[in-house]
Design a protein around this motif. Structure first.
Motif, PDB file in Angstrom:
ATOM      1  N   ILE A 100      -6.284  57.032   4.739  1.00  0.00           N
ATOM      2  CA  ILE A 100      -7.434  57.694   3.873  1.00  0.00           C
ATOM      3  C   ILE A 100      -8.623  58.263   4.654  1.00  0.00           C
ATOM      4  CG2 ILE A 100      -7.697  56.265   1.580  1.00  0.00           C
ATOM      5  CD1 ILE A 100      -9.794  54.431   2.739  1.00  0.00           C
ATOM      6  N   GLY A 101      -7.770  58.352   6.366  1.00  0.00           N
ATOM      7  CA  GLY A 101      -9.050  58.853   7.462  1.00  0.00           C
ATOM      8  C   GLY A 101      -9.987  57.937   7.300  1.00  0.00           C
ATOM      9  N   ALA A 102      -9.658  56.610   7.695  1.00  0.00           N
ATOM     10  CA  ALA A 102     -11.077  55.838   7.923  1.00  0.00           C
ATOM     11  C   ALA A 102     -11.015  54.639   9.121  1.00  0.00           C
ATOM     12  CB  ALA A 102     -11.158  54.702   7.041  1.00  0.00           C
ATOM     13  N   ARG A 103     -11.777  54.104   9.332  1.00  0.00           N
ATOM     14  CA  ARG A 103     -11.469  53.912  11.193  1.00  0.00           C
ATOM     15  C   ARG A 103     -11.437  52.308  11.015  1.00  0.00           C
ATOM     16  NH1 ARG A 103     -15.968  57.533  14.530  1.00  0.00           N
ATOM     17  NH2 ARG A 103     -13.575  58.165  14.771  1.00  0.00           N
ATOM     18  N   ASP A 104     -11.429  51.188   9.732  1.00  0.00           N
ATOM     19  CA  ASP A 104     -11.049  50.307  10.122  1.00  0.00           C
ATOM     20  C   ASP A 104     -11.767  49.593   8.058  1.00  0.00           C
ATOM     21  OD1 ASP A 104     -10.755  47.642  10.069  1.00  0.00           O
ATOM     22  OD2 ASP A 104     -11.958  47.001  11.914  1.00  0.00           O
ATOM     23  N   CYS A 108     -12.364  59.783   4.154  1.00  0.00           N
ATOM     24  CA  CYS A 108     -13.053  60.572   4.583  1.00  0.00           C
ATOM     25  C   CYS A 108     -13.648  61.597   3.880  1.00  0.00           C
ATOM     26  CB  CYS A 108     -11.942  61.444   5.880  1.00  0.00           C
ATOM     27  SG  CYS A 108     -10.184  61.622   5.016  1.00  0.00           S
ATOM     28  N   PRO A 109     -14.275  62.287   4.377  1.00  0.00           N
ATOM     29  CA  PRO A 109     -14.734  64.104   3.443  1.00  0.00           C
ATOM     30  C   PRO A 109     -13.588  64.429   3.137  1.00  0.00           C
ATOM     31  CG  PRO A 109     -15.978  63.536   5.735  1.00  0.00           C
ATOM     32  CD  PRO A 109     -14.920  62.454   5.807  1.00  0.00           C
ATOM     33  N   GLY A 110     -13.839  64.451   1.685  1.00  0.00           N
ATOM     34  CA  GLY A 110     -12.924  65.768   1.074  1.00  0.00           C
ATOM     35  C   GLY A 110     -12.365  64.653   0.652  1.00  0.00           C
ATOM     36  N   MET A 111     -11.596  63.355   0.801  1.00  0.00           N
ATOM     37  CA  MET A 111     -10.009  62.363   0.476  1.00  0.00           C
ATOM     38  C   MET A 111     -10.663  62.117  -0.833  1.00  0.00           C
ATOM     39  SD  MET A 111      -7.316  61.121   0.025  1.00  0.00           S
ATOM     40  CE  MET A 111      -6.869  61.194   2.263  1.00  0.00           C
ATOM     41  N   THR A 112     -10.675  62.984  -1.943  1.00  0.00           N
ATOM     42  CA  THR A 112     -11.024  62.893  -3.714  1.00  0.00           C
ATOM     43  C   THR A 112     -10.272  61.650  -4.043  1.00  0.00           C
ATOM     44  OG1 THR A 112     -10.173  64.530  -4.282  1.00  0.00           O
ATOM     45  CG2 THR A 112     -12.428  64.815  -4.124  1.00  0.00           C
ATOM     46  N   VAL A 152     -10.433  66.337   4.606  1.00  0.00           N
ATOM     47  CA  VAL A 152      -9.124  67.016   4.232  1.00  0.00           C
ATOM     48  C   VAL A 152      -9.686  68.242   2.767  1.00  0.00           C
ATOM     49  CG1 VAL A 152      -7.765  64.543   5.089  1.00  0.00           C
ATOM     50  CG2 VAL A 152      -9.451  64.950   2.496  1.00  0.00           C
ATOM     51  N   ARG A 153      -8.436  68.647   2.586  1.00  0.00           N
ATOM     52  CA  ARG A 153      -8.810  69.648   1.394  1.00  0.00           C
ATOM     53  C   ARG A 153      -7.902  69.383   0.947  1.00  0.00           C
ATOM     54  NH1 ARG A 153     -10.355  74.681   4.043  1.00  0.00           N
ATOM     55  NH2 ARG A 153     -11.149  75.444   1.740  1.00  0.00           N
ATOM     56  N   SER A 154      -6.958  68.394   0.327  1.00  0.00           N
ATOM     57  CA  SER A 154      -5.859  68.593  -0.227  1.00  0.00           C
ATOM     58  C   SER A 154      -5.156  67.579   0.310  1.00  0.00           C
ATOM     59  CB  SER A 154      -4.783  69.282  -0.473  1.00  0.00           C
ATOM     60  OG  SER A 154      -3.753  69.418   1.178  1.00  0.00           O
ATOM     61  N   GLY A 155      -3.983  66.987  -0.959  1.00  0.00           N
ATOM     62  CA  GLY A 155      -4.003  65.788  -0.984  1.00  0.00           C
ATOM     63  C   GLY A 155      -2.596  65.669  -0.228  1.00  0.00           C
ATOM     64  N   ARG A 156      -1.882  66.626   0.470  1.00  0.00           N
ATOM     65  CA  ARG A 156      -1.335  66.396   1.701  1.00  0.00           C
ATOM     66  C   ARG A 156      -2.031  67.320   2.766  1.00  0.00           C
ATOM     67  NH1 ARG A 156       4.728  68.319   0.460  1.00  0.00           N
ATOM     68  NH2 ARG A 156       3.697  70.525   0.290  1.00  0.00           N
ATOM     69  N   PRO A 157      -3.012  66.793   4.388  1.00  0.00           N
ATOM     70  CA  PRO A 157      -3.685  67.530   4.507  1.00  0.00           C
ATOM     71  C   PRO A 157      -2.556  67.502   5.677  1.00  0.00           C
ATOM     72  CG  PRO A 157      -3.530  65.143   4.754  1.00  0.00           C
ATOM     73  CD  PRO A 157      -2.900  64.456   3.209  1.00  0.00           C
ATOM     74  N   LEU A 158      -1.323  66.637   6.252  1.00  0.00           N
ATOM     75  CA  LEU A 158      -0.563  66.816   7.164  1.00  0.00           C
ATOM     76  C   LEU A 158      -0.220  68.379   6.609  1.00  0.00           C
ATOM     77  CD1 LEU A 158      -2.147  64.257   8.752  1.00  0.00           C
ATOM     78  CD2 LEU A 158       0.574  64.515   9.853  1.00  0.00           C
ATOM     79  N   ILE A 162     -18.286  70.538   3.095  1.00  0.00           N
ATOM     80  CA  ILE A 162     -17.542  69.471   2.710  1.00  0.00           C
ATOM     81  C   ILE A 162     -17.784  67.507   3.464  1.00  0.00           C
ATOM     82  CG2 ILE A 162     -14.785  67.399   3.085  1.00  0.00           C
ATOM     83  CD1 ILE A 162     -13.644  70.380   2.230  1.00  0.00           C
ATOM     84  N   ALA A 163     -17.891  67.298   5.078  1.00  0.00           N
ATOM     85  CA  ALA A 163     -18.403  66.664   5.372  1.00  0.00           C
ATOM     86  C   ALA A 163     -19.853  66.072   5.355  1.00  0.00           C
ATOM     87  CB  ALA A 163     -17.945  66.467   7.033  1.00  0.00           C
ATOM     88  N   ARG A 164     -20.585  67.212   4.998  1.00  0.00           N
ATOM     89  CA  ARG A 164     -22.195  66.804   4.818  1.00  0.00           C
ATOM     90  C   ARG A 164     -22.316  66.130   4.202  1.00  0.00           C
ATOM     91  NH1 ARG A 164     -25.360  70.948   5.041  1.00  0.00           N
ATOM     92  NH2 ARG A 164     -23.520  72.383   5.517  1.00  0.00           N
ATOM     93  N   ASP A 165     -21.607  66.891   2.682  1.00  0.00           N
ATOM     94  CA  ASP A 165     -21.495  66.258   1.216  1.00  0.00           C
ATOM     95  C   ASP A 165     -21.474  65.222   1.032  1.00  0.00           C
ATOM     96  OD1 ASP A 165     -23.930  68.227   0.992  1.00  0.00           O
ATOM     97  OD2 ASP A 165     -22.302  69.962   0.100  1.00  0.00           O
ATOM     98  N   TRP A 166     -20.509  64.505   1.419  1.00  0.00           N
ATOM     99  CA  TRP A 166     -19.681  63.217   0.844  1.00  0.00           C
ATOM    100  C   TRP A 166     -20.144  62.303   0.755  1.00  0.00           C
ATOM    101  CZ3 TRP A 166     -15.535  63.104  -0.886  1.00  0.00           C
ATOM    102  CH2 TRP A 166     -14.187  62.444  -1.113  1.00  0.00           C
ATOM    103  N   GLN A 167     -20.002  61.561  -0.307  1.00  0.00           N
ATOM    104  CA  GLN A 167     -21.018  60.640  -0.658  1.00  0.00           C
ATOM    105  C   GLN A 167     -20.535  59.629  -1.138  1.00  0.00           C
ATOM    106  OE1 GLN A 167     -24.954  59.278  -0.946  1.00  0.00           O
ATOM    107  NE2 GLN A 167     -25.188  60.393   1.322  1.00  0.00           N
TER     108      GLN A 167
END
Lengths: 552, 190
Positions: A107-111, A193-197, A532-538, B3-8
């Motif tokens: 999910i693109g997190a650091r920990d 991470c941002p965009g990971m809905t 990320v902008r989709s379910g398969r970011p890579l 996206i990054a700015r509005d991410w909550q």
């Protein structure tokens, strides 16, 4: 100048960086999700070997009738410790280890969200395991079965400390499990991470989230009945004392409210692995992802309402039996959806039969068989006939080895390059797969037949002349084949670490975020938090002309 | 990138404490179920209807403490440390009253009525359920007192407002559980 102190101290730390003590300290004091994840997996493998050796002893004892390889007392201890270890010290650290290592990366997190709680969870688990095994040093080894049925566990029938070791060891390890489950939920909810809905969250993380929620719902019942048992044993409470009106069935109900969903807790991570491995090696996105998520949630809800199918033989009312039989069969529907969707993912794909995919296919076939015998056992009259026979043993070993262990090997071979930066040998991997597959089926298919012929569970020997000798002997020889398979796995891991070729960041050409960082990942996982902008970011990164987000 | 700015996302502490509350709620549910299943199953006395008195005062105290902890949080939000300490102390006092009352009740039951956890099924389920809840109150009180000591030592408590909120959620949960335990033990069970 007080401020000078800090750089000086850290410089001192750097100098001794390579001393053994320092490395040990950094592993013991770590809160890094990857180190903790690996420690879970390493402990899991160690307990797997110990528990496997117990199974070997059990099969030697049962190879021929009237055998005296072990005493009846030792036999009871063997199947108790084998079951308890496999469920609580192999299965549960597998859940926590996979979730810990992979969820933040995916999910693109650091920990993890709560790193210190994470470390606490690991040490609680390990301490629980050591506590359970310390029973060997005081000669009070648990011998009441992994389900610890009252009244066998009460002081009257189980004097001494053996049952106390069992209760306390499992209870303490359970605290670790609950901590790591809280952590996985908090991580997947709060650290994406941002965009990971939630829609874009990888299937693996979805399943681990549902798995963690399931743990939070079912481990308290286990703790509850163990606390009740402790109160009974240590200060003379009467929960399971029929002489003053207590009911021993209370234990069975509460225990199986935990115990049945527990098998889903154990198999969910394998569903999670399958949902990553099958698409990547079929070169297709997973078929019907919303249905897959829906199916796992449905299994969650039905799963907590089927426990009494373990209790058909205690004499519940006809209505309860009908209810629980029907509910149990209903589980077949969402599970069927999952199996069909994995098959549909493969259909029309460009399948690469690398080692992880071989194990994934092995899982698919064997787990299907396990599911079918499960439906058979869900039929109450059928269960009356076969309860406490080797048919049941064959059934759940098909789910837990044919399903769980095969899926786990798929996962280990798949992510080994990420965790170590090295590749395992494909040749050894293939050999491991085929030999283990053959050994597994030789061992566990005959158990179904032995069960039909009346071979009882948990009895240390059997009489000749009932047609049981052949099936048992075949089963026992199968174990020898399985051992060869496991040895090949160990050799492969060691060879991979020692001489394996460099893996690179993304050896399988995969699509989830863990493959976007180096192998092994740095302590901070990602230099820049990905967006990320989709379910398969890579996929989006590799195919800027044809990104997934255009179709979502 | 927008996206990054509005991410909550929800606060990780909130999610964590909610999950703890979920798992604790299931634990209590099991003991409540055991209590209800064993209602009236005791083969020997003393029975609940003969010896249990409804603890009205301590119940009011515990429920009020949920109010005072909210007032304390509110005071902290407005930077009014004096009021915060006052309401926080009131919360501790009310919680302590509850525990003292439980202690007195148990003492009465054990010494005067000769009911212990071993006496009969009622004693077993009563002491384990009420005791499980009392344990949670005591744990809550320990944390409440830690915060109190920290404020008295002029520790910068305003920076910890987030954690204080989490503690108050736990405290509300303990109160809510008491409503269930009270209903089951003292109203239905009597």
């Amino acid at each position: 100048m007080a401020t000078v102190n800090y750089p000086l101290e850290s410089a001192g730390l750097r100098n001794s960086e390579h001393s053994v003590l320092n490395i040990l300290y950094r592993w013991i004091a770590t809160t890094d999700h990857k180190k903790l994840g690996l420690m879970y997996i390493i402990c899991m493998l160690l307990f797997f070997v110990i528990s496997g050796l117990m199974a070997v002893a059990i099969r030697i004892q049962l190879a021929v009738p009237n055998n005296h390889f072990v005493s009846p007392e030792t036999f009871n201890q063997l199947f108790t410790m084998h079951g308890t270890t496999m469920v609580f010290l192999v299965g549960m650290p597998m859940v926590a280890g996979l979730g810990n290592y992979l969820a933040p990366l995916m999910i693109g997190a650091r920990d993890m969200a709560l790193p210190r709680l994470n470390a606490f969870g690991f040490w609680a688990f390990l301490f629980g395991g050591i506590l359970l095994y310390s029973s060997y040093f005081v000669g009070a080894v648990p011998d009441v079965g992994w389900f610890g049925y009252a009244p066998l566990t009460t002081t009257r029938f189980s004097p001494g400390a053996s049952t106390d070791f069992w209760v306390l060891g499992v209870l303490v390890a359970g605290f670790g499990t609950i901590s790591s489950a809280i952590n996985i939920v908090a991580t997947t909810v709060s650290m994406r991470c941002p965009g990971m809905t939630l829609r874009r969250m990888p299937m693996f993380v979805w399943v681990m989230l549902v798995d963690a929620l399931l743990i939070l719902v079912i481990f308290p019942p286990l703790a509850a009945c163990q606390i009740m048992l402790m109160l009974d044993r240590l200060i003379g409470a009467n929960f399971f004392n029929p002489t003053v009106g207590g009911n021993v069935l209370l234990w069975q109900h509460i225990f199986w409210i935990f115990g049945h969903p527990e098998v889903y807790v154990l198999i969910f991570p394998i569903f999670a692995i399958m949902s990553e491995v099958v698409p990547v090696f079929s070169r297709k996105p997973i078929f019907g992802k919303p249905a897959m998520v829906g199916a796992i949630v449905v299994i969650f809800f039905i799963g907590v309402g089927v426990w009494a199918h373990h209790m058909f033989t205690v004499g519940l009312s006809a209505l309860s039996n009908t209810f629980f039989a029907t509910a149990t069969m209903l589980v077949g529907i969402p599970t069927g959806i999952k199996i069909f969707n994995w098959a549909a993912t493969m259909y029309g794909g460009k399948i690469r039969f690398a080692t992880p995919m071989l194990f994934a296919c092995g899982f698919l076939f064997q787990f299907l068989v396990a599911g079918l015998t499960g439906i058979m056992l869900a039929t109450a009259p059928f269960d009356w006939q076969l309860h406490h026979t080797y048919f049941v043993v064959g059934h759940f070993h098909f789910t837990l080895i044919g399903g769980l262990v095969f899926g786990l090997f798929a996962g280990i071979y798949y992510w080994f390059p990420k965790a170590t930066g090295k590749m395992c040998s494909e040749t050894l991997g293939r050999l491991h797969f085929w030999i283990f597959l053959i050994g597994f089926n030789i061992t566990f298919i005959p158990m179904h037949f032995a069960g039909f012929l009346g071979m009882p569970r948990r009895v240390y020997t059997y009489l000749p002349g009932h047609g049981l000798e052949t099936w048992n002997l075949i089963s026992s020889w199968g174990v020898a084949v399985q051992i060869v398979g496991i040895l090949l796995f160990v050799v492969n891991i060691i060879w991979g670490l020692w001489k394996g070729e460099k893996a690179g960041d993304d050896p399988w050409d995969a699509w989830t975020l863990e493959w976007a960082t180096t192998s092994p990942p740095p302590e901070y996982n990602f230099e820049k938090i990905p967006v990320v902008r989709s379910g398969r970011p890579l996929w989006d990164l590799k195919h800027p002309d044809d990104p997934d987000w255009r179709f979502e | 990138m927008t996206i990054a700015r509005d991410w909550q996302l929800p606060d990780r502490g909130n999610v964590g404490i909610l999950m703890l509350i979920l798992t604790e709620a299931v634990l209590f549910a099991m003991f409540v179920v055991a209590y209800i299943v064993y209602l009236g199953q005791s083969t020997a006395g003393p029975y609940p209807k003969d010896i249990l008195n409804i603890p009205i005062l301590s119940t009011i105290c515990l429920l009020t403490s949920s109010l005072t902890i909210v007032l304390a949080e509110d005071a902290l939000k407005h930077g009014n440390l004096g009021n915060f300490r006052l309401w926080w102390l009131a919360t501790i006092a009310l919680g302590a009253e509850f525990i003292t009352a439980t202690f007195a009740e148990w003492r009465h039951l054990i010494v005067d009525e000769h009911l212990t956890i071993t006496t009969n099924l009622f004693g077993t389920t009563y002491y384990s359920l009420v005791g499980l809840h009392a344990t949670h109150v005591i744990v809550g009180l320990i944390f409440l007192m830690l915060v109190m000591i920290a404020t008295l030592l002029h520790f910068d408590i305003e920076k910890q407002a987030r954690r204080i909120k989490l503690l108050s959620w736990y405290w509300h949960f303990v109160d809510a559980v008491w409503v269930v335990v009270f209903t089951v033990v003292y109203i239905i069970g009597r």
